[in-house]
Design a protein around this motif. Structure first.
Motif, PDB file in Angstrom:
ATOM      1  N   UNK A   1      -2.407  16.348 -12.918  1.00  0.00           N
ATOM      2  CA  UNK A   1      -3.758  16.053 -13.424  1.00  0.00           C
ATOM      3  C   UNK A   1      -4.303  14.769 -12.806  1.00  0.00           C
ATOM      4  N   UNK A   2      -3.520  13.692 -12.857  1.00  0.00           N
ATOM      5  CA  UNK A   2      -3.984  12.410 -12.317  1.00  0.00           C
ATOM      6  C   UNK A   2      -4.107  12.452 -10.800  1.00  0.00           C
ATOM      7  N   UNK A   3      -3.173  13.150 -10.151  1.00  0.00           N
ATOM      8  CA  UNK A   3      -3.207  13.231  -8.696  1.00  0.00           C
ATOM      9  C   UNK A   3      -4.424  14.025  -8.195  1.00  0.00           C
ATOM     10  N   UNK A   4      -4.751  15.108  -8.893  1.00  0.00           N
ATOM     11  CA  UNK A   4      -5.953  15.871  -8.534  1.00  0.00           C
ATOM     12  C   UNK A   4      -7.199  15.008  -8.742  1.00  0.00           C
ATOM     13  N   UNK A   5      -7.192  14.208  -9.794  1.00  0.00           N
ATOM     14  CA  UNK A   5      -8.301  13.287 -10.059  1.00  0.00           C
ATOM     15  C   UNK A   5      -8.457  12.289  -8.922  1.00  0.00           C
ATOM     16  N   UNK A   6      -7.340  11.719  -8.467  1.00  0.00           N
ATOM     17  CA  UNK A   6      -7.370  10.759  -7.366  1.00  0.00           C
ATOM     18  C   UNK A   6      -7.809  11.432  -6.069  1.00  0.00           C
ATOM     19  N   UNK A   7      -7.327  12.660  -5.857  1.00  0.00           N
ATOM     20  CA  UNK A   7      -7.677  13.400  -4.644  1.00  0.00           C
ATOM     21  C   UNK A   7      -9.184  13.622  -4.569  1.00  0.00           C
ATOM     22  N   UNK A   8      -9.799  13.827  -5.726  1.00  0.00           N
ATOM     23  CA  UNK A   8     -11.243  14.097  -5.784  1.00  0.00           C
ATOM     24  C   UNK A   8     -12.084  12.885  -5.417  1.00  0.00           C
ATOM     25  N   UNK A   9     -11.475  11.703  -5.405  1.00  0.00           N
ATOM     26  CA  UNK A   9     -12.218  10.488  -5.047  1.00  0.00           C
ATOM     27  C   UNK A   9     -12.546  10.450  -3.556  1.00  0.00           C
ATOM     28  N   UNK A  10     -11.850  11.277  -2.782  1.00  0.00           N
ATOM     29  CA  UNK A  10     -12.135  11.374  -1.354  1.00  0.00           C
ATOM     30  C   UNK A  10     -13.266  12.384  -1.153  1.00  0.00           C
ATOM     31  N   UNK A  11     -14.420  11.913  -0.758  1.00  0.00           N
ATOM     32  CA  UNK A  11     -15.591  12.777  -0.656  1.00  0.00           C
ATOM     33  C   UNK A  11     -15.499  13.787   0.488  1.00  0.00           C
ATOM     34  N   UNK A  12     -14.473  13.676   1.330  1.00  0.00           N
ATOM     35  CA  UNK A  12     -14.272  14.662   2.395  1.00  0.00           C
ATOM     36  C   UNK A  12     -13.734  15.984   1.860  1.00  0.00           C
ATOM     37  N   UNK A  13     -13.235  15.957   0.602  1.00  0.00           N
ATOM     38  CA  UNK A  13     -12.583  17.123   0.035  1.00  0.00           C
ATOM     39  C   UNK A  13     -13.445  17.809  -1.033  1.00  0.00           C
ATOM     40  N   UNK A  14     -13.422  19.143  -1.008  1.00  0.00           N
ATOM     41  CA  UNK A  14     -13.865  19.945  -2.149  1.00  0.00           C
ATOM     42  C   UNK A  14     -12.624  20.645  -2.677  1.00  0.00           C
ATOM     43  N   UNK A  15     -12.371  20.531  -3.975  1.00  0.00           N
ATOM     44  CA  UNK A  15     -11.153  21.073  -4.571  1.00  0.00           C
ATOM     45  C   UNK A  15     -11.503  22.275  -5.454  1.00  0.00           C
ATOM     46  N   UNK A  16     -10.985  23.428  -5.086  1.00  0.00           N
ATOM     47  CA  UNK A  16     -11.161  24.638  -5.896  1.00  0.00           C
ATOM     48  C   UNK A  16      -9.948  24.801  -6.800  1.00  0.00           C
ATOM     49  N   UNK A  17     -10.185  25.020  -8.067  1.00  0.00           N
ATOM     50  CA  UNK A  17      -9.120  25.257  -9.038  1.00  0.00           C
ATOM     51  C   UNK A  17      -9.092  26.735  -9.388  1.00  0.00           C
ATOM     52  N   UNK A  18      -7.980  27.392  -9.104  1.00  0.00           N
ATOM     53  CA  UNK A  18      -7.860  28.826  -9.418  1.00  0.00           C
ATOM     54  C   UNK A  18      -6.569  29.033 -10.185  1.00  0.00           C
ATOM     55  N   UNK A  19      -6.699  29.303 -11.497  1.00  0.00           N
ATOM     56  CA  UNK A  19      -5.529  29.427 -12.356  1.00  0.00           C
ATOM     57  C   UNK A  19      -5.209  30.883 -12.652  1.00  0.00           C
ATOM     58  N   UNK A  20      -3.942  31.138 -12.849  1.00  0.00           N
ATOM     59  CA  UNK A  20      -3.447  32.468 -13.218  1.00  0.00           C
ATOM     60  C   UNK A  20      -4.038  32.860 -14.575  1.00  0.00           C
ATOM     61  N   UNK A  21      -4.354  34.154 -14.770  1.00  0.00           N
ATOM     62  CA  UNK A  21      -4.928  34.580 -16.057  1.00  0.00           C
ATOM     63  C   UNK A  21      -4.047  34.264 -17.266  1.00  0.00           C
ATOM     64  N   UNK A  22      -2.737  34.111 -17.043  1.00  0.00           N
ATOM     65  CA  UNK A  22      -1.826  33.847 -18.160  1.00  0.00           C
ATOM     66  C   UNK A  22      -1.521  32.355 -18.350  1.00  0.00           C
TER      67      UNK A  22
END
Length: 344
Positions: free
Chosen positions: A178-199
């Motif tokens: 959770x925190x690492x994805x948050x930090x990763x998002x601070x880099x404006x070069x990246x767009x992060x898609x979250x795709x979770x399993x239905x379960x």
């Protein structure tokens, strides 16, 4: 030939639909089975489908294509296991549950394993066909290029990252990144898609959904079929999930955390949940595991002709011509009881 497309979970839609298209081309009758609990997410509402086991019995099929673990033994038809993923390391992937007459495997790694099990159990057959969900790779890998370009332009970004963890509580990385994805998002070069399993655990889904609401360049994707996002993304972050192999087949870099596969040496696996940013940067710049991906592709899915669904249908046709439609299977009382509990 009359065929049932048997779904237990909504991820099966994208696996079975290429088979449906082949059945239509051949002029065969087909019927989807969709449990009531997932019927609202069924995307092919104009197709022939039912939520009723009684209707399936009346349909009197010759073959039943199943990308899940169970199928009612009392339904008429050759029970054909076509699998719901490529993760052979997952618990239960090679478990023989005695419901299936025919196993249609994705590649040499799986074929070898199931032939060994066939020699032990002697009540099913194995044919290697490839996996229909991946037929789209041969058709047009650039079909979503326009959408990808629009995303990069909208967010003034350079790279699309897909985070697709497994739902299994023992294997998922979701609570730890959770925190690492948050930090990763601070880099404006990246767009992060979250795709979770239905379960996936609903609590984790809410946490990441809230995260997406707070960060413009994190996008939570509720769509069921992950293929679109595999084609759009430049790099994948996961853990122990079948989606890893689906992404490797596109010849793009993968990062996993605490993966349990014997093949994890062929991509970038880490035990350190706190090093995500460094791993992403290294794999985007250098792609150090590029040469290894060919080995995985040859073992897991060497078919790039887009004809796996056709091979599945034709293998089933030929099997029935040679052996007829089985009238019964020998099952233990507990196996029969389990089916009655699941399908009432």
């Amino acid at each position: 030939m009359r065929a049932i497309l048997f779904c237990q979970n909504n991820y099966a839609f994208g696996i079975l639909n290429p088979i449906k298209e082949v059945l239509i081309d051949k002029g065969y009758e087909y019927l989807w089975f969709i449990p009531e609990k997932i019927s609202s997410s069924f995307p092919y509402k104009f197709d022939n489908y039912t939520t009723s086991i009684t209707r399936l019995k009346q349909f009197s099929s010759d073959a039943i294509f199943v990308p899940g673990n169970e199928v009612p033994y009392y339904l008429r038809g050759l029970k054909v296991q076509i699998f719901h993923g490529l993760a052979g390391e997952k618990k239960g992937h090679f478990r023989i549950r005695r419901y299936f007459d025919l196993y249609l495997t994705q590649g040499p790694y799986f074929t070898k394993k199931f032939n060994e099990l066939k020699d032990i159990h002697r009540d099913f057959d194995v044919i290697e066909t490839g996996w229909p969900k991946l037929d789209v790779y041969a058709e047009d890998k650039t079909r979503y290029k326009k959408e990808k370009d629009e995303i990069l332009k909208r967010y003034v970004a350079k790279t699309i990252i897909l985070y697709a963890p497994t739902f299994s509580p023992k294997l998922t990385s979701a609570p730890f990144l959770i925190n690492q994805i948050t930090e990763l998002a601070k880099n404006s070069d990246y767009v992060i898609l979250l795709k979770f399993h239905p379960l996936m655990d609903n609590k984790l889904i809410k946490i990441y959904n809230d995260l997406a609401n707070l960060h413009e360049n994190i996008i939570f994707q509720p769509e069921n079929n992950i293929i679109k996002f595999l084609l759009i993304a430049d790099i994948l972050i996961s853990d122990t999930s079948s989606v890893i192999y689906e992404f490797l087949l596109l010849d793009k870099p993968v990062i996993t955390f605490r993966n349990i596969s014997d093949f994890k040496k062929y991509w970038h696996d880490s035990d350190d949940y706190n090093n995500l940013i460094g791993l992403v940067e290294a794999n985007i710049r250098k792609d150090p595991f590029a040469k290894n991906r060919k080995i995985i592709n040859g073992l897991f899915h060497p078919y790039n002709d887009g004809q796996s669904a056709l091979r599945m249908v034709e293998s089933t046709e030929n099997y029935i011509k040679a052996n007829g439609v089985p009238t019964k299977r020998k099952l233990s009382f507990l196996r029969r009881l389990k089916i009655h509990k699941i399908f009432r």
